[in-house]
Design a protein around this motif. Structure first.
Motif, PDB file in Angstrom:
ATOM      1  N   GLY A 108     -18.315 -22.386 -19.855  1.00 42.38           N
ATOM      2  CA  GLY A 108     -16.747 -23.577 -19.003  1.00 42.38           C
ATOM      3  C   GLY A 108     -16.533 -24.941 -19.086  1.00 42.38           C
ATOM      4  N   SER A 134     -16.216 -28.131 -18.676  1.00 44.65           N
ATOM      5  CA  SER A 134     -13.967 -28.784 -19.469  1.00 44.65           C
ATOM      6  C   SER A 134     -14.835 -30.290 -19.204  1.00 44.65           C
ATOM      7  CB  SER A 134     -13.763 -28.952 -18.225  1.00 44.65           C
ATOM      8  OG  SER A 134     -12.613 -29.031 -18.116  1.00 44.65           O
ATOM      9  N   ARG A 135     -13.449 -30.564 -20.143  1.00 48.70           N
ATOM     10  CA  ARG A 135     -13.238 -32.156 -20.750  1.00 48.70           C
ATOM     11  C   ARG A 135     -13.269 -32.626 -20.006  1.00 48.70           C
ATOM     12  NH1 ARG A 135      -9.971 -29.130 -25.716  1.00 48.70           N
ATOM     13  NH2 ARG A 135      -9.441 -28.037 -23.632  1.00 48.70           N
ATOM     14  N   PHE A 136     -12.500 -32.353 -18.924  1.00 53.55           N
ATOM     15  CA  PHE A 136     -11.166 -33.145 -18.387  1.00 53.55           C
ATOM     16  C   PHE A 136     -12.019 -33.269 -16.196  1.00 53.55           C
ATOM     17  CE2 PHE A 136      -8.990 -30.238 -20.533  1.00 53.55           C
ATOM     18  CZ  PHE A 136      -8.529 -31.291 -21.226  1.00 53.55           C
ATOM     19  N   LYS A 163     -12.503 -31.505 -13.226  1.00 53.91           N
ATOM     20  CA  LYS A 163     -12.505 -30.025 -13.141  1.00 53.91           C
ATOM     21  C   LYS A 163     -13.927 -29.472 -13.105  1.00 53.91           C
ATOM     22  CE  LYS A 163      -9.945 -27.329 -15.884  1.00 53.91           C
ATOM     23  NZ  LYS A 163      -9.308 -26.676 -16.974  1.00 53.91           N
ATOM     24  N   VAL A 192     -20.469 -25.417 -22.816  1.00 51.22           N
ATOM     25  CA  VAL A 192     -20.294 -24.220 -23.924  1.00 51.22           C
ATOM     26  C   VAL A 192     -18.553 -23.992 -23.775  1.00 51.22           C
ATOM     27  CG1 VAL A 192     -19.843 -21.257 -24.400  1.00 51.22           C
ATOM     28  CG2 VAL A 192     -22.291 -22.274 -23.974  1.00 51.22           C
ATOM     29  N   ASN A 193     -17.546 -25.128 -24.762  1.00 50.85           N
ATOM     30  CA  ASN A 193     -16.458 -24.455 -24.738  1.00 50.85           C
ATOM     31  C   ASN A 193     -15.755 -24.405 -26.159  1.00 50.85           C
ATOM     32  OD1 ASN A 193     -13.870 -26.107 -24.764  1.00 50.85           O
ATOM     33  ND2 ASN A 193     -14.623 -26.878 -22.445  1.00 50.85           N
ATOM     34  N   PRO A 194     -14.553 -23.501 -25.998  1.00 50.94           N
ATOM     35  CA  PRO A 194     -13.845 -22.986 -27.275  1.00 50.94           C
ATOM     36  C   PRO A 194     -13.914 -24.479 -27.933  1.00 50.94           C
ATOM     37  CG  PRO A 194     -12.797 -21.686 -25.401  1.00 50.94           C
ATOM     38  CD  PRO A 194     -14.539 -23.097 -24.882  1.00 50.94           C
ATOM     39  N   ILE A 229     -15.910 -20.143 -15.676  1.00 50.16           N
ATOM     40  CA  ILE A 229     -14.451 -19.324 -16.277  1.00 50.16           C
ATOM     41  C   ILE A 229     -13.937 -18.834 -15.651  1.00 50.16           C
ATOM     42  CG2 ILE A 229     -15.505 -20.229 -18.586  1.00 50.16           C
ATOM     43  CD1 ILE A 229     -16.438 -16.984 -18.561  1.00 50.16           C
ATOM     44  N   PRO A 230     -12.408 -18.122 -15.914  1.00 54.33           N
ATOM     45  CA  PRO A 230     -11.438 -17.242 -14.553  1.00 54.33           C
ATOM     46  C   PRO A 230     -12.402 -16.049 -14.850  1.00 54.33           C
ATOM     47  CG  PRO A 230     -10.391 -18.785 -16.034  1.00 54.33           C
ATOM     48  CD  PRO A 230     -12.007 -18.961 -16.936  1.00 54.33           C
ATOM     49  N   ILE A 250     -20.663 -18.733 -10.427  1.00 53.81           N
ATOM     50  CA  ILE A 250     -19.695 -19.899  -9.536  1.00 53.81           C
ATOM     51  C   ILE A 250     -18.309 -19.259  -9.390  1.00 53.81           C
ATOM     52  CG2 ILE A 250     -17.773 -22.001 -10.018  1.00 53.81           C
ATOM     53  CD1 ILE A 250     -21.265 -22.378 -10.406  1.00 53.81           C
ATOM     54  N   SER A 251     -17.384 -18.653 -11.119  1.00 55.30           N
ATOM     55  CA  SER A 251     -16.005 -17.703 -10.260  1.00 55.30           C
ATOM     56  C   SER A 251     -16.037 -17.374  -9.020  1.00 55.30           C
ATOM     57  CB  SER A 251     -15.864 -17.228 -11.711  1.00 55.30           C
ATOM     58  OG  SER A 251     -16.637 -17.493 -12.937  1.00 55.30           O
ATOM     59  N   SER A 252     -14.513 -17.433  -8.532  1.00 55.16           N
ATOM     60  CA  SER A 252     -14.357 -16.303  -7.505  1.00 55.16           C
ATOM     61  C   SER A 252     -13.142 -14.920  -8.540  1.00 55.16           C
ATOM     62  CB  SER A 252     -13.272 -17.188  -7.035  1.00 55.16           C
ATOM     63  OG  SER A 252     -13.820 -18.448  -6.015  1.00 55.16           O
ATOM     64  N   ASN A 267     -19.015 -16.305  -6.942  1.00 53.31           N
ATOM     65  CA  ASN A 267     -18.095 -17.122  -5.892  1.00 53.31           C
ATOM     66  C   ASN A 267     -19.164 -17.913  -5.038  1.00 53.31           C
ATOM     67  OD1 ASN A 267     -15.779 -17.585  -3.816  1.00 53.31           O
ATOM     68  ND2 ASN A 267     -16.730 -16.506  -2.504  1.00 53.31           N
ATOM     69  N   VAL A 268     -19.402 -18.811  -6.156  1.00 53.96           N
ATOM     70  CA  VAL A 268     -21.050 -19.982  -5.186  1.00 53.96           C
ATOM     71  C   VAL A 268     -20.494 -20.991  -6.044  1.00 53.96           C
ATOM     72  CG1 VAL A 268     -22.469 -18.352  -5.291  1.00 53.96           C
ATOM     73  CG2 VAL A 268     -22.326 -19.872  -7.446  1.00 53.96           C
ATOM     74  N   GLY A 305     -20.199 -21.815   0.789  1.00 55.10           N
ATOM     75  CA  GLY A 305     -18.985 -22.443   0.129  1.00 55.10           C
ATOM     76  C   GLY A 305     -19.015 -23.880   0.774  1.00 55.10           C
TER      77      GLY A 305
HETATM   78  N1  COA Z   1     -16.227 -19.521 -22.582  1.00 55.55           N
HETATM   79  C1  COA Z   1     -16.724 -20.964 -22.459  1.00 55.55           C
HETATM   80  N2  COA Z   1     -15.839 -21.837 -22.073  1.00 55.55           N
HETATM   81  C2  COA Z   1     -14.466 -21.177 -21.534  1.00 55.55           C
HETATM   82  C3  COA Z   1     -14.493 -19.752 -21.773  1.00 55.55           C
HETATM   83  C4  COA Z   1     -15.308 -18.869 -22.485  1.00 55.55           C
HETATM   84  N3  COA Z   1     -15.682 -17.595 -22.413  1.00 55.55           N
HETATM   85  N4  COA Z   1     -13.524 -18.911 -21.571  1.00 55.55           N
HETATM   86  C5  COA Z   1     -12.707 -20.689 -21.148  1.00 55.55           C
HETATM   87  N5  COA Z   1     -13.333 -21.761 -21.480  1.00 55.55           N
HETATM   88  C6  COA Z   1     -13.168 -23.054 -20.843  1.00 55.55           C
HETATM   89  C7  COA Z   1     -11.839 -23.553 -21.277  1.00 55.55           C
HETATM   90  O1  COA Z   1     -10.996 -23.430 -22.427  1.00 55.55           O
HETATM   91  C8  COA Z   1     -11.949 -24.951 -20.081  1.00 55.55           C
HETATM   92  O2  COA Z   1     -12.637 -25.834 -20.782  1.00 55.55           O
HETATM   93  P1  COA Z   1     -11.577 -27.248 -20.865  1.00 55.55           P
HETATM   94  O3  COA Z   1     -10.697 -27.292 -19.262  1.00 55.55           O
HETATM   95  O4  COA Z   1     -12.231 -27.911 -21.480  1.00 55.55           O
HETATM   96  O5  COA Z   1      -9.763 -26.150 -21.026  1.00 55.55           O
HETATM   97  C9  COA Z   1     -13.509 -24.834 -19.120  1.00 55.55           C
HETATM   98  O6  COA Z   1     -13.954 -23.162 -19.239  1.00 55.55           O
HETATM   99  C10 COA Z   1     -12.642 -23.694 -17.597  1.00 55.55           C
HETATM  100  O7  COA Z   1     -11.692 -22.448 -17.941  1.00 55.55           O
HETATM  101  P2  COA Z   1     -10.360 -22.576 -17.763  1.00 55.55           P
HETATM  102  O8  COA Z   1      -9.226 -21.741 -18.145  1.00 55.55           O
HETATM  103  O9  COA Z   1      -9.778 -24.055 -17.418  1.00 55.55           O
HETATM  104  O10 COA Z   1     -10.256 -22.501 -15.846  1.00 55.55           O
HETATM  105  P3  COA Z   1     -10.965 -23.004 -14.823  1.00 55.55           P
HETATM  106  O11 COA Z   1     -11.816 -24.828 -14.757  1.00 55.55           O
HETATM  107  O12 COA Z   1      -9.427 -23.851 -14.555  1.00 55.55           O
HETATM  108  O13 COA Z   1     -11.576 -22.733 -13.380  1.00 55.55           O
HETATM  109  C11 COA Z   1     -12.836 -21.555 -12.382  1.00 55.55           C
HETATM  110  C12 COA Z   1     -12.626 -21.789 -13.926  1.00 55.55           C
HETATM  111  C13 COA Z   1     -14.284 -20.943 -12.723  1.00 55.55           C
HETATM  112  C14 COA Z   1     -13.171 -22.986 -11.540  1.00 55.55           C
HETATM  113  C15 COA Z   1     -11.905 -21.038 -11.326  1.00 55.55           C
HETATM  114  O14 COA Z   1     -11.655 -19.809 -12.127  1.00 55.55           O
HETATM  115  C16 COA Z   1     -12.682 -20.765  -9.726  1.00 55.55           C
HETATM  116  O15 COA Z   1     -13.408 -19.501 -10.093  1.00 55.55           O
HETATM  117  N6  COA Z   1     -12.439 -21.336  -9.301  1.00 55.55           N
HETATM  118  C17 COA Z   1     -13.214 -21.107  -7.697  1.00 55.55           C
HETATM  119  C18 COA Z   1     -14.795 -21.894  -7.527  1.00 55.55           C
HETATM  120  C19 COA Z   1     -15.019 -21.809  -6.579  1.00 55.55           C
HETATM  121  O16 COA Z   1     -14.507 -22.017  -5.031  1.00 55.55           O
HETATM  122  N7  COA Z   1     -16.444 -21.161  -6.740  1.00 55.55           N
HETATM  123  C20 COA Z   1     -16.491 -21.055  -5.437  1.00 55.55           C
HETATM  124  C21 COA Z   1     -17.302 -21.903  -4.126  1.00 55.55           C
HETATM  125  S1  COA Z   1     -18.372 -22.228  -3.288  1.00 55.55           S
END
Ligand code: COA
Length: 458
Positions: A23, A25-27, A30, A51-53, A81-82, A104-106, A135-136, A167
């Motif tokens: 996950g 990201s290119r941006f 993020k 790793v990014n598709p 990633i989500p 990391i994902s929440s 959620n970290v 966090g």
């Molecule tokens: N394998 C690899 N990369 C993948 C993927 C997979 N299976 N599925 C998606 N991706 C890529 C996406 O294409 C994206 O890349 P891009 O930005 O270059 O387009 C990147 O991974 C992130 O995916 P995206 O769908 O854009 O998610 P996001 O960045 O908006 O959100 C999280 C992802 C994890 C950050 C979000 O879901 C989340 O949980 N946020 C809360 C995190 C948090 O606060 N944690 C606790 C802190 S204490």
């Protein structure tokens, strides 16, 4: 069996030869981008696999479209990633032989999505992967220059391992330690603690030569018995400071909805910590004050303290605080009093607190402090300085550092004054000397050292 597997996994977390960011990201801005950037710019020397598709390169590093495309093995995976897409990635990582993943994902149990969390852990168990989170905000280990977090990048290397269940607070504190010149060996965001918990981390940090003190911010423990067992073993060799939030009824309720953890009665926590030799801090400031004193690695044999000051008032305040904290402001033996008298005018006081008077310069501080560290009746020294026109704060700080370097007894210091004092304190912090802006904090830190030593010898 579980324990050695856990230790292997934690070796992969803190000393990985390769890290994949699933996950990445290119941006910019993020989370997946910032973690990759931190990893690269903090100076990690192992292999990095973004790793990014949809990407071929991010931040100049070759990307892979999925985990299975990565050519080498992956010691550690950081997954951003989500939530709903995480479990299948765990299966792929298992296929690659990965031992540890930081999720990391929440969007798991902290929002009531227990099934998804159970699915994640079931797959991880099946695949032999240990999970930090979900959620970290990530993991940092300064000895290997691993900053796999989306927190600040410029964390100072040091001896404090900081484990946090919160966090945002953890990220904020990482930044704060930089301005306060506090060094960290590790930062671990534990989030929902669905697998790796405080007890596992204690077991690893206990053996870690780069960590001298463990500081935990917790809202609740998953398995209290196991935590206490590991804590008891750890406090025999290194101190644990716990900041446990959720003291009040409403606080407890807030804690359980924050990370989904069970938060038991606070008095039970307090009693159990005490039994296990864990030091419970009242607030963040105190927790870090104590950790700084432990980082200095000078430990008192007893509680007999000498207070050396150029200000009568601060001497009295510190004496009050010492008494309340269980430090003995003892009457020095005659030979030591004679020594102290060499460094003060007639109207000074060689009775503890040692009042060098407002006439004192760095020379008098040097003489008195050196006498104190040499004398066997003294267990620890608290140096208190109030800025005067006849003394130079920078020179005072240099003397405190000089004596600190010579001493195997603990020294804490307080400096009170203006701009020059701030500079002098920055110099001391930079050099690892525990210095605080008020007397009570210098006393409290010293008392924490004494308490740990007392508990440890029981
Ligand atoms: N394998 C690899 N990369 C993948 C993927 C997979 N299976 N599925 C998606 N991706 C890529 C996406 O294409 C994206 O890349 P891009 O930005 O270059 O387009 C990147 O991974 C992130 O995916 P995206 O769908 O854009 O998610 P996001 O960045 O908006 O959100 C999280 C992802 C994890 C950050 C979000 O879901 C989340 O949980 N946020 C809360 C995190 C948090 O606060 N944690 C606790 C802190 S204490």
């Amino acid at each position: 069996m579980r324990k050695s597997q856990m230790n292997d996994a934690l070796n992969s977390v803190f000393r990985p030869k390769s890290v994949a960011i699933v996950g990445a990201s290119r941006f910019p801005g993020k989370i997946g981008y910032e973690i990759l950037r931190n990893l690269k710019e903090y100076g990690y020397k192992g292999k990095i696999y973004p790793v990014n598709p949809a990407a071929d390169k991010i931040l100049g590093i070759k990307c892979y479209h999925n985990v299975l495309e990565v050519p080498g093995s992956i010691d550690l995976a950081i997954i951003s990633i989500p939530a709903k897409f995480v479990p299948p990635v765990i299966d792929q990582l298992a296929e690659k032989g990965t031992k540890a993943a930081v999720v990391i994902s929440s969007g798991f149990s902290e929002v009531g999505n227990r099934e998804l969390e159970e699915d994640l852990i079931r797959r991880a168990r099946r695949g032999g992967i240990r999970i930090i989170g979900p959620n970290v905000f990530g993991v940092l280990y300064s000895p290997t220059r691993l900053n796999a977090t989306f927190g600040p990048r410029d964390v100072r290397p040091g001896k404090i391992a900081f484990i946090t269940q919160s966090g945002a607070l953890g990220i904020a504190l990482m930044g704060w330690t930089v301005t306060e010149k506090i060094g960290l060996s590790a930062v671990v965001s534990v989030g929902n603690k669905a697998d790796v918990d405080d007890a596992d981390l204690l077991s690893w940090f206990r053996e870690d030569e780069n960590t001298k003190v463990v500081l935990i911010y917790m809202e609740g423990v998953v398995d209290g018995r196991r935590f206490l067992k590991e804590a008891r073993l750890t406090t025999k060799v290194k101190p644990i400071i716990v900041l446990k939030a959720g003291r009040s009824k409403k606080g407890m309720a807030a804690a359980s909805s924050h990370t989904g953890s069970m938060a038991g009665a606070d008095v039970v926590y307090s009693a159990s910590f005490k039994q296990a030799g864990v030091l419970r801090a009242e607030n963040l400031e105190q927790a870090f004050d104590w950790a700084i004193a432990f980082s200095a690695e000078r430990f008192p044999k007893g509680n007999k303290v000498v207070i050396i000051t150029n200000g009568g008032g601060v001497g009295v305040m510190a004496t009050d605080s010492c008494e309340a904290a269980g430090l003995e402001v003892f009457d020095p033996p005659e030979d030591l009093k004679r020594e102290f008298k060499k460094y003060m005018p007639e109207f000074g006081s060689a009775k503890n607190p040692i009042d060098l008077t407002g006439m004192a310069t760095h020379e008098e501080f040097r003489g008195a402090m050196r006498s104190a560290i040499k004398h066997k009746a003294v267990d620890c020294i608290i140096a208190l300085y109030c800025e005067t026109a006849v003394s130079d704060p920078i020179k005072i700080a240099e003397v405190i550092k000089e004596v600190f370097d010579l001493s195997n007894k603990p020294i804490t210091a307080t400096m009170i004054g203006g701009e020059r004092v701030n500079e002098a304190m920055a110099f001391l912090k930079e050099n690892g000397v525990p210095v605080y802006p008020d007397t009570e904090r210098a006393v409290s830190a010293m008392a924490a050292l004494v308490r740990w030593m007392e508990k440890r010898s029981l």
